[in-house]
Design an enzyme around this catalytic site. Structure first.
Site, PDB file in Angstrom:
ATOM      1  N   SER A   1      18.710   2.726  16.266  1.00 17.31           N
ATOM      2  CA  SER A   1      17.613   2.390  15.349  1.00 17.31           C
ATOM      3  C   SER A   1      17.335   3.474  14.306  1.00 17.31           C
ATOM      4  CB  SER A   1      16.342   2.075  16.142  1.00 17.31           C
ATOM      5  OG  SER A   1      16.524   0.883  16.848  1.00 17.31           O
TER       6      SER A   1
ATOM      7  N   TYR B   1      25.434  -5.745  23.622  1.00 11.93           N
ATOM      8  CA  TYR B   1      26.318  -5.371  22.506  1.00 11.93           C
ATOM      9  C   TYR B   1      27.187  -4.164  22.836  1.00 11.93           C
ATOM     10  CZ  TYR B   1      22.312  -2.346  21.466  1.00 11.93           C
ATOM     11  OH  TYR B   1      21.280  -1.452  21.557  1.00 11.93           O
TER      12      TYR B   1
ATOM     13  N   VAL C   1      23.363 -11.232  25.072  1.00 12.02           N
ATOM     14  CA  VAL C   1      22.538 -10.260  24.339  1.00 12.02           C
ATOM     15  C   VAL C   1      23.105  -8.843  24.380  1.00 12.02           C
ATOM     16  CG1 VAL C   1      20.407 -11.572  24.669  1.00 12.02           C
ATOM     17  CG2 VAL C   1      20.981  -9.746  26.275  1.00 12.02           C
TER      18      VAL C   1
ATOM     19  N   ASN D   1       7.580  -4.777  20.595  1.00 10.98           N
ATOM     20  CA  ASN D   1       8.629  -3.798  20.256  1.00 10.98           C
ATOM     21  C   ASN D   1       8.390  -3.163  18.886  1.00 10.98           C
ATOM     22  OD1 ASN D   1       9.444  -5.811  18.466  1.00 10.98           O
ATOM     23  ND2 ASN D   1      11.621  -5.470  18.833  1.00 10.98           N
TER      24      ASN D   1
ATOM     25  N   SER E   1      10.327   0.754  22.898  1.00 10.29           N
ATOM     26  CA  SER E   1      11.337   0.172  23.780  1.00 10.29           C
ATOM     27  C   SER E   1      11.015   0.538  25.223  1.00 10.29           C
ATOM     28  CB  SER E   1      12.742   0.606  23.340  1.00 10.29           C
ATOM     29  OG  SER E   1      13.691  -0.229  23.977  1.00 10.29           O
TER      30      SER E   1
ATOM     31  N   ASP F   1      12.249  -9.248  18.939  1.00  9.89           N
ATOM     32  CA  ASP F   1      13.516  -9.521  19.651  1.00  9.89           C
ATOM     33  C   ASP F   1      13.905 -10.996  19.564  1.00  9.89           C
ATOM     34  OD1 ASP F   1      14.026  -6.891  20.579  1.00  9.89           O
ATOM     35  OD2 ASP F   1      12.604  -7.157  22.216  1.00  9.89           O
TER      36      ASP F   1
ATOM     37  N   LYS G   1       7.278  -1.414  26.548  1.00  6.71           N
ATOM     38  CA  LYS G   1       7.038  -2.660  25.799  1.00  6.71           C
ATOM     39  C   LYS G   1       5.813  -3.442  26.278  1.00  6.71           C
ATOM     40  CE  LYS G   1      11.510  -3.897  23.899  1.00  6.71           C
ATOM     41  NZ  LYS G   1      12.615  -4.866  23.922  1.00  6.71           N
TER      42      LYS G   1
ATOM     43  N   SER H   1      19.937   5.605  20.857  1.00  6.99           N
ATOM     44  CA  SER H   1      19.546   4.443  20.036  1.00  6.99           C
ATOM     45  C   SER H   1      20.171   4.469  18.639  1.00  6.99           C
ATOM     46  CB  SER H   1      18.026   4.415  19.906  1.00  6.99           C
ATOM     47  OG  SER H   1      17.648   3.430  18.961  1.00  6.99           O
TER      48      SER H   1
HETATM   49  P1  NAD Z   1      14.786  -6.678  32.154  1.00 10.78           P
HETATM   50  O1  NAD Z   1      15.009  -5.694  33.240  1.00 10.78           O
HETATM   51  O2  NAD Z   1      13.432  -6.900  31.621  1.00 10.78           O
HETATM   52  O3  NAD Z   1      15.356  -8.120  32.639  1.00 10.78           O
HETATM   53  C1  NAD Z   1      16.613  -8.260  33.230  1.00 10.78           C
HETATM   54  C2  NAD Z   1      16.816  -9.705  33.652  1.00 10.78           C
HETATM   55  O4  NAD Z   1      18.138  -9.854  34.188  1.00 10.78           O
HETATM   56  C3  NAD Z   1      15.866 -10.182  34.722  1.00 10.78           C
HETATM   57  O5  NAD Z   1      15.565 -11.535  34.493  1.00 10.78           O
HETATM   58  C4  NAD Z   1      16.681 -10.038  36.017  1.00 10.78           C
HETATM   59  O6  NAD Z   1      16.286 -10.942  37.016  1.00 10.78           O
HETATM   60  C5  NAD Z   1      18.076 -10.386  35.517  1.00 10.78           C
HETATM   61  N1  NAD Z   1      19.136  -9.779  36.302  1.00 10.78           N
HETATM   62  C6  NAD Z   1      19.288  -8.456  36.571  1.00 10.78           C
HETATM   63  N2  NAD Z   1      20.386  -8.260  37.322  1.00 10.78           N
HETATM   64  C7  NAD Z   1      20.931  -9.466  37.537  1.00 10.78           C
HETATM   65  C8  NAD Z   1      22.072  -9.933  38.245  1.00 10.78           C
HETATM   66  N3  NAD Z   1      22.883  -9.093  38.904  1.00 10.78           N
HETATM   67  N4  NAD Z   1      22.339 -11.257  38.245  1.00 10.78           N
HETATM   68  C9  NAD Z   1      21.531 -12.129  37.592  1.00 10.78           C
HETATM   69  N5  NAD Z   1      20.438 -11.748  36.913  1.00 10.78           N
HETATM   70  C10 NAD Z   1      20.143 -10.436  36.889  1.00 10.78           C
HETATM   71  O7  NAD Z   1      15.767  -6.230  30.985  1.00 10.78           O
HETATM   72  P2  NAD Z   1      15.681  -6.640  29.432  1.00 10.78           P
HETATM   73  O8  NAD Z   1      14.861  -5.650  28.725  1.00 10.78           O
HETATM   74  O9  NAD Z   1      15.347  -8.072  29.342  1.00 10.78           O
HETATM   75  O10 NAD Z   1      17.192  -6.394  28.977  1.00 10.78           O
HETATM   76  C11 NAD Z   1      18.229  -7.252  29.416  1.00 10.78           C
HETATM   77  C12 NAD Z   1      19.475  -6.973  28.579  1.00 10.78           C
HETATM   78  O11 NAD Z   1      19.210  -7.318  27.219  1.00 10.78           O
HETATM   79  C13 NAD Z   1      19.915  -5.513  28.562  1.00 10.78           C
HETATM   80  O12 NAD Z   1      21.311  -5.465  28.661  1.00 10.78           O
HETATM   81  C14 NAD Z   1      19.466  -5.025  27.193  1.00 10.78           C
HETATM   82  O13 NAD Z   1      20.293  -3.992  26.696  1.00 10.78           O
HETATM   83  C15 NAD Z   1      19.670  -6.288  26.375  1.00 10.78           C
HETATM   84  N6  NAD Z   1      18.865  -6.339  25.148  1.00 10.78           N
HETATM   85  C16 NAD Z   1      19.524  -6.545  23.971  1.00 10.78           C
HETATM   86  C17 NAD Z   1      18.811  -6.600  22.802  1.00 10.78           C
HETATM   87  C18 NAD Z   1      19.535  -6.802  21.506  1.00 10.78           C
HETATM   88  O14 NAD Z   1      18.931  -6.570  20.449  1.00 10.78           O
HETATM   89  N7  NAD Z   1      20.779  -7.243  21.516  1.00 10.78           N
HETATM   90  C19 NAD Z   1      17.401  -6.477  22.801  1.00 10.78           C
HETATM   91  C20 NAD Z   1      16.752  -6.300  24.028  1.00 10.78           C
HETATM   92  C21 NAD Z   1      17.501  -6.224  25.203  1.00 10.78           C
END
Ligand code: NAD
Length: 295
Positions: free
Chosen positions: A27, A241, A239, A97, A72, A114, A76, A25
């Site tokens: 953070s 990075y 989302v 979070n 995280s 978020d 969460k 992380s």
């Molecule tokens: P999660 O597991 O809660 O949700 C994942 C979502 O993606 C679900 O809706 C799932 O159905 C969908 N999904 C998964 N595989 C798929 C595929 N092959 N095709 C289509 N849809 C698919 O995960 P999350 O916690 O919501 O995290 C999702 C992404 O967001 C991660 O990459 C995480 O790193 C990123 N994220 C970024 C930030 C940021 O600050 N930039 C913050 C939180 C999460």
């Protein structure tokens, strides 16, 4: 608040981060650099905590007077029963979070930053979500936070597309909450309906991918393959990075999207919002960016 010295003292207040895996992380660096820059006598440490250890960890926050904590995966949602209060947005999102230990006295309030982080990151790029039609893929943790926040902040329509996996029911719940509690009109459609997905993006000014497709192990994949979907007035926000440029963002740039924005800004601003809740101070975002990303 005392000025920080060269070392930590008996007065230093602790902020924690509880998640697993967590060693990667950014953070801790983000927050500790900010404390140093502003001369705040806090320290931020990451603790490898999963669902099994979570209850004890939350008791530890109370017992030790830890002033706040980021939370995280996988904690969460699981942390909610152990908290004393939820912010209205955390209640709607159903995830936390950021936890604030009010005055260090053990009353723990859960927040979610978020969504505000994402909206602030878009605003920094000159993208206003107010009155816009937004297409969103993903209704897991990140997607739900973004959906609720953009709806609360005045998006006109939110069209969510998701595969029919375990999170689909969560999407149905989110759509229901948005339609009940905000003026935004929300819908959820199976992503397998590609005609509807393309049609929705054609009518949207912003497309947000909150699925994590484009990140390892799906770093070679993207959810849009048809160049005709990308228009010069379409903003594409991913989302993810890491990598900084996903296959989706590369495709959007190549085919002339108005903007192709990665998740770095969202990551920084969700941290900045948490920092404000922990300390009452504004995170020195430009300093954090210069340290973390050499921008
Ligand atoms: P999660 O597991 O809660 O949700 C994942 C979502 O993606 C679900 O809706 C799932 O159905 C969908 N999904 C998964 N595989 C798929 C595929 N092959 N095709 C289509 N849809 C698919 O995960 P999350 O916690 O919501 O995290 C999702 C992404 O967001 C991660 O990459 C995480 O790193 C990123 N994220 C970024 C930030 C940021 O600050 N930039 C913050 C939180 C999460």
């Amino acid at each position: 608040m005392t000025k920080i010295t060269e070392r930590l003292t008996g007065h230093t207040l602790l902020i924690s981060l509880i998640a697993t895996p967590i060693r990667h992380s950014m953070s801790p660096t983000m927050h500790n650099e900010s404390f140093k820059k502003l001369g705040l006598d806090y320290a931020y440490l990451a603790f490898e905590v999963g669902n099994k250890e979570l209850k004890d960890a939350v008791q530890g926050i109370r017992a030790l007077g830890i002033r706040g904590s980021n939370v995280s995966m996988p904690n969460k949602q699981a942390i909610i029963p152990y908290l004393d209060e939820l912010s209205p947005v955390a209640k709607l999102v159903g995830a936390v979070n950021t936890v604030v230990n009010k005055d260090g006295k053990g009353h723990l309030v859960g927040h979610v930053t978020d969504g505000t982080g994402a909206v602030r990151a878009l605003a920094e790029e000159g993208v206003d979500i107010k009155d816009q039609i937004i297409t969103l893929t993903g209704c897991g943790g990140a997607g739900t936070a973004i959906a609720i926040q953009t709806a609360l902040d005045g998006a006109k329509e939110l069209r969510i597309f998701n595969i029919k996996d375990a999170t689909f029911a969560n999407g149905e719940e989110t759509v229901k909450k948005i339609n009940e509690h905000t003026k935004c009109k929300a819908t959820l459609t199976d992503l397998a309906d590609q005609a509807a997905f393309k049609q929705s993006i054609a009518e949207s000014s912003i497309y947000i991918d909150a699925t994590g497709v484009g990140m390892k192990p799906l770093e070679n994949e993207k959810l849009i393959d048809d160049p005709a979907v990308i228009r010069p007035d379409l903003v594409v926000f991913d989302v993810v990075y890491s990598p900084r440029e996903t296959k989706l963002l590369k495709f959007a740039k190549e085919h002339g999207a108005k903007k192709a924005i990665n998740g770095l800004g969202m990551m920084i601003y969700q941290g900045a919002e948490a920092f404000k809740l922990f300390t009452g101070e504004d995170m020195p975002v430009d300093h954090v960016k210069s340290v973390l990303f050499d921008e």
